[in-house]
Design an enzyme around this catalytic site. Structure first.
Site, PDB file in Angstrom:
ATOM      1  N   HIS A   1       0.835  -1.202   0.000  1.00 14.46           N
ATOM      2  CA  HIS A   1       0.000   0.000   0.000  1.00 14.46           C
ATOM      3  C   HIS A   1       0.867   1.249   0.000  1.00 14.46           C
ATOM      4  CE1 HIS A   1      -0.092   1.330   4.464  1.00 14.46           C
ATOM      5  NE2 HIS A   1       0.956   0.563   4.287  1.00 14.46           N
TER       6      HIS A   1
ATOM      7  N   CYS B   1       3.951   5.304   5.539  1.00 16.65           N
ATOM      8  CA  CYS B   1       4.076   4.083   6.334  1.00 16.65           C
ATOM      9  C   CYS B   1       5.522   3.595   6.315  1.00 16.65           C
ATOM     10  CB  CYS B   1       3.158   2.998   5.761  1.00 16.65           C
ATOM     11  SG  CYS B   1       3.204   1.446   6.676  1.00 16.65           S
TER      12      CYS B   1
ATOM     13  N   GLN C   1      -7.073  -2.977   9.639  1.00 16.59           N
ATOM     14  CA  GLN C   1      -8.283  -2.191   9.864  1.00 16.59           C
ATOM     15  C   GLN C   1      -9.359  -2.671   8.888  1.00 16.59           C
ATOM     16  OE1 GLN C   1      -7.489   2.112  10.183  1.00 16.59           O
ATOM     17  NE2 GLN C   1      -5.369   1.545  10.597  1.00 16.59           N
TER      18      GLN C   1
ATOM     19  N   SER D   1      -5.891   5.442   9.868  1.00 19.74           N
ATOM     20  CA  SER D   1      -4.468   5.758   9.659  1.00 19.74           C
ATOM     21  C   SER D   1      -4.245   6.846   8.622  1.00 19.74           C
ATOM     22  CB  SER D   1      -3.718   4.500   9.211  1.00 19.74           C
ATOM     23  OG  SER D   1      -3.770   3.530  10.213  1.00 19.74           O
TER      24      SER D   1
ATOM     25  N   HIS E   1      -5.257   5.447   1.626  1.00 17.18           N
ATOM     26  CA  HIS E   1      -4.375   4.442   1.040  1.00 17.18           C
ATOM     27  C   HIS E   1      -4.746   4.143  -0.403  1.00 17.18           C
ATOM     28  CE1 HIS E   1      -3.770   2.716   5.254  1.00 17.18           C
ATOM     29  NE2 HIS E   1      -4.957   3.233   5.367  1.00 17.18           N
TER      30      HIS E   1
END
Length: 167
Positions: free
Chosen positions: A63, A117, A135, A158, A161
């Protein structure tokens, strides 16, 4: 153990940090990513196909994450204090998505420099994961993708993505 086609003293090991196989010589302590000289490549291909299966019920995905000021942790390896809005993060990600869909760049290569990330150093590769490990919004999209397919923008706590299913 099956014959991997490697010269005497060499074995196949698995790197947890890169989630990739590598080659190790126990007597010389040498390790390398490429097969050593003298490897029977046909035997190695058969060995790798038989011995590098993903765990049952798991998939593998990469991702590219763009965080925003309302993300669960609005900081990253790239930026100590992220101040962009969610809308700005989505716009950034849509720009990345367009480049990927046009074939200008792969998600993995773009993730290395643009993802918030820590998986960026592994081309965004998250390794194998099963249901209940990510998630919910992320997991639902990742499991629905076909291998090689890239998602549209996915929103989670977060950040936002793009997800590419690898396996």
């Amino acid at each position: 153990m099956a014959d991997a086609g490697l010269p005497t003293g060499w074995e196949v090991r698995h790197s947890n940090s890169k989630n990739l196989p590598y080659f190790f010589n126990a007597s010389s302590k040498e390790s390398r990513w490429e097969p050593p000289e003298g490897t029977d490549m046909e035997k190695l291909k058969v060995y790798m196909a038989q011995n590098t299966r993903k765990p049952e019920g798991k998939i593998r995905a990469a991702h590219l994450l763009v965080k925003h000021k309302d993300s669960r942790r609005p900081s990253s390896w790239k930026e100590q204090n992220i101040t962009r809005t969610k809308e700005e993060a989505i716009d950034i990600l849509k720009g990345h998505e367009a480049r990927i869909r046009l074939g200008e760049v792969s998600l993995g290569n773009l993730a290395q420099t643009e993802s918030d990330c820590s998986s960026a150093k592994k081309h965004g590769d998250l390794g194998p994961f099963g249901k209940g490990e990510m998630q919910k919004e992320f997991e639902e999209v990742a499991f629905a993708l076909e291998p090689g397919q890239v998602s549209n923008v996915v929103e989670t706590a977060s950040g936002v993505h793009l997800i590419q299913r690898l396996e």
